[in-house]
Motif scaffolding. Structure first.
Motif, PDB file in Angstrom:
ATOM      1  N   LYS A   1      17.667  52.620  25.035  1.00 40.91           N
ATOM      2  CA  LYS A   1      16.749  53.754  25.077  1.00 40.91           C
ATOM      3  C   LYS A   1      17.345  54.855  25.953  1.00 40.91           C
ATOM      4  CE  LYS A   1      11.931  54.864  26.073  1.00 40.91           C
ATOM      5  NZ  LYS A   1      12.036  55.719  27.255  1.00 40.91           N
ATOM      6  N   ASP A   2      17.369  56.053  25.423  1.00 41.72           N
ATOM      7  CA  ASP A   2      17.886  57.210  26.155  1.00 41.72           C
ATOM      8  C   ASP A   2      19.281  56.970  26.739  1.00 41.72           C
ATOM      9  OD1 ASP A   2      15.562  58.702  25.707  1.00 41.72           O
ATOM     10  OD2 ASP A   2      14.567  57.840  27.450  1.00 41.72           O
TER      11      ASP A   2
ATOM     12  N   MET B   1      23.519  62.555  29.724  1.00 44.83           N
ATOM     13  CA  MET B   1      22.487  62.296  30.727  1.00 44.83           C
ATOM     14  C   MET B   1      21.834  60.956  30.445  1.00 44.83           C
ATOM     15  SD  MET B   1      20.470  65.861  31.073  1.00 44.83           S
ATOM     16  CE  MET B   1      21.183  67.311  31.799  1.00 44.83           C
ATOM     17  N   PRO B   2      22.557  59.865  30.643  1.00 44.86           N
ATOM     18  CA  PRO B   2      21.970  58.570  30.301  1.00 44.86           C
ATOM     19  C   PRO B   2      20.747  58.248  31.156  1.00 44.86           C
ATOM     20  CG  PRO B   2      24.034  58.286  31.485  1.00 44.86           C
ATOM     21  CD  PRO B   2      23.921  59.742  31.163  1.00 44.86           C
ATOM     22  N   GLY B   3      19.716  57.774  30.501  1.00 43.24           N
ATOM     23  CA  GLY B   3      18.520  57.341  31.222  1.00 43.24           C
ATOM     24  C   GLY B   3      17.496  58.421  31.461  1.00 43.24           C
ATOM     25  N   VAL B   4      17.801  59.655  31.027  1.00 38.56           N
ATOM     26  CA  VAL B   4      16.844  60.736  31.230  1.00 38.56           C
ATOM     27  C   VAL B   4      15.932  60.832  30.015  1.00 38.56           C
ATOM     28  CG1 VAL B   4      16.586  63.214  31.617  1.00 38.56           C
ATOM     29  CG2 VAL B   4      18.484  61.995  32.661  1.00 38.56           C
TER      30      VAL B   4
ATOM     31  N   GLU C   1      19.961  59.527  22.436  1.00 39.01           N
ATOM     32  CA  GLU C   1      20.860  58.523  23.014  1.00 39.01           C
ATOM     33  C   GLU C   1      21.428  58.956  24.355  1.00 39.01           C
ATOM     34  OE1 GLU C   1      23.612  58.238  19.827  1.00 39.01           O
ATOM     35  OE2 GLU C   1      22.307  56.996  18.589  1.00 39.01           O
ATOM     36  N   GLY C   2      20.605  59.635  25.121  1.00 41.43           N
ATOM     37  CA  GLY C   2      21.067  60.050  26.444  1.00 41.43           C
ATOM     38  C   GLY C   2      22.007  61.236  26.440  1.00 41.43           C
TER      39      GLY C   2
END
Lengths: 128, 148
Positions: free
Chosen positions: B126-127, A43-46, A105-106
């Motif tokens: 980030k994330d 889930m990149p960016g969450v 890391e997403g």
């Protein structure tokens, strides 16, 4: 003249209403051993605050939303704000109270421990 | 008039939704679905967004499951190269039930629309999202021309 206007009145909550965010399914890996089921989802960016994990009655639902900040003029955009969502059927024998999730890391990592009763057992044969 | 157009819009939305559901039925009942699932574009590279903010170019890339050690960013003039690898995070002594996430490496290169100040590039991970801010070189910045 027909004075009935009710038929043509559209309601905001009608079924065909535009979805707020496009919904996509995250890709997942699922591993299992005797003690637990392990689920990894990309889930990149969450951010952590925007992830929900819901276990209920044999259904596991993971969901996460992300916002993508637009800065200036875009030359190209291959991704945007989405809702990642996926539902799985899980055994009823999970120990729901001990489910734990981490986001790094997403990648969402979900530990779903099996209840004691559901673990495989070796039965000893007793001689008479 | 405008509400009429809006109604058409909504009707087409409903049809699009129906069509995508139908497509999904054939692709695979319980697999991932959606127009763009996963984090990669067709040729195996991560998806990116590219912005021009006037003062700088900004690149945003989806890189889930990668640490900053896994990612290499190189720049030469206006040629930017982003490469990385994703190592397996499969746990030991587990039986794999479903594996959809790839273990791969990739390289994607970009030709920037203008020269950048290579010393002032900032990269933040980030994330699972890499954000790269590339300040433009003086010559590439927009200028206002006054009429004499």
């Amino acid at each position: 003249m027909n004075e009935n206007t009710e038929l043509t009145t559209r309601k905001a909550e009608m079924l065909e209403k535009r979805q707020e965010l496009p919904r996509i399914t995250p890709v997942v890996d699922i591993y299992e051993n005797e003690d637990e089921i392990l689920l990894f989802a990309d889930m990149p960016g969450v951010a952590k605050e925007h992830v929900t994990v819901h276990v209920d009655n044999g259904k596991l639902e993971i969901s996460g939303t992300r916002k993508v900040e637009k800065k200036g003029a875009s030359s190209w955009e291959e991704f945007g704000a989405v809702e990642y969502r996926r539902v799985f059927s899980v055994p009823q024998s999970l120990d729901v109270a001990k489910v734990n999730a981490e986001l790094k890391e997403g990648v969402l990592r979900l530990h779903l421990p099996k209840a004691e009763a559901a673990k495989p057992r070796t039965i000893k044969i007793t001689a008479h | 008039m405008w509400t009429g157009a809006n109604d058409f819009d909504r009707m087409f939305d409903a049809m699009d939704l129906f069509r995508s559901r139908l497509n999904r039925m054939f692709v695979g009942y319980d697999g991932p679905y959606g127009e763009n699932f996963g984090w990669r574009v067709a040729n195996g590279s991560p998806r990116t967004n590219f912005y021009d903010t006037g003062e700088a170019f900004e690149l945003l890339a989806e890189l889930p499951g990668m640490s900053k050690e896994d990612i290499t960013i190189r720049i030469q003039g206006n040629y930017l190269e982003l490469s990385g690898k994703r190592t397996s995070d499969a746990p030991k002594d587990y039986k794999a039930q479903r594996v959809e996430r790839d273990v791969t490496s990739f390289t994607r290169s970009f030709t920037l629309p203008g020269d950048v100040n290579a010393d002032k590039i900032k990269a933040v991970l980030k994330d699972g999202l890499l954000s790269l801010v590339l300040p433009k070189a003086e010559a590439a910045k927009p200028k206002q021309i006054s009429i004499s």
